[in-house]
Design a protein around this motif. Sequence first.
Motif: not given
Length: 424
Positions: A88-104
């Motif tokens: 349930v955190t695959n695909w686009d979820g991985q990108w949102y995880w990246q942003i939530a953890e490390y920002g842009y």
Amino acid sequence: MMRGKEMSGGVVDSFRHWGSKAIAPTVSARPYWWILPLLIYTIFRAINVLMISLASQSEVIPASQDLESLGYFVTKAGPAPPGYLTTVTNWDGQWYWQIAEYGYPDRLPRNSSGQVIQNEFAFFPLFPILARALMSASGLSFPIVATTMSILLGAVCTLLLYRIVLRNQSDTLGALIAATCLSAFTCAPVFLIAYTDPLALTFVLLILAAVLRRKLAWAALLLMALAFTRNIVAAFAFFFAVLALIEWRRRRGQQRFVGYMLLSAWSASLTLAWPTVVALKTGEAGAYLVSQQAWVTDIALIAPMRFIQRYADVLGGPLTATVLAIAWIALVLRLVTIGQPDTTLRMWSLTYSAYILMATNWSPNGLRYYLLALPVCWPLATTELSSRRARVAGTAALALLGLLTQWWWIRYVLTHSVEGMSIP
């Protein structure tokens, strides 16, 4: 000509109501009206949890050297087999995880040849920002926080749709049928996934509720939030322009016409909100567009033209592909509007679906975009069928069919299987 008082005061009146009752549909006197729609939502999501858990056990994890070629981005690798939370955190979820953890990032990432590669700027910020805030406040991980947000927002969407239909039709059965159809939609399992769809649908329903109650100032504010959630405010520009045209043709007064035209212009301007932020962040004016082009290289073409170019040879030539494209557009627009008695809701389903048909690739992964078109079987949700028994039986059959198609979507679109079809 309109009278001076109406011209000077009408538009102001439309944008003046800021109280707590501005956007929420009138709540029934029944104290527990929310139980049945939430029960329906919970049953479907519980079944979806079981489906995802089962499908994830046979999910294939691509080899590390194949990830880039498959368009598969990983923030934090999960176990093999992945299990529920990884799926349930695959695909686009991985990108949102990246942003939530490390920002842009501070600049656009490029490969060795100088081409912009897939990056975080293609993803809108509100969902990961909210997730980051809740992660900091709770100490919980992104998978827990993001999926919980989606589940709760899905429940909110169900209640909002129920109230909108009940207020418009004064038909409790119709409102429950609408809630059931939303939960039974093929891609409704997205309410369990770390995607922006539940948050975007929440804003869409709140905006529609505001418009139905003529609280245009609230609609304008909510459009600002939506502009940083999903790139669909352009659809609202068309939607409000159509409503303005309808008001002009009906000649019911200048107040609503001007209000809708202002909202159309406001929506159009908000399409530049996130691209402007990205440009300022990176120092490159077209940074957002080139980030999108890292996924869709022929983004300048409208989706029907992309479909014709890609599949003309497979389908027997450009003429056949064109005919099929026109037939698909007509079918989709008919399905999302058939039997809808309310002009405002019907125009939203029509204009939004037209926007999606023109702007996004036609593939199984694009089905979830139609969740925001309010995929309710309106002939069942309205009193068009006089027999309550026929409406209930039809809804039950539709719910069963929906569960079957949800399994298809989970097994062959959401999870990365040997037979997998595409990225959702």
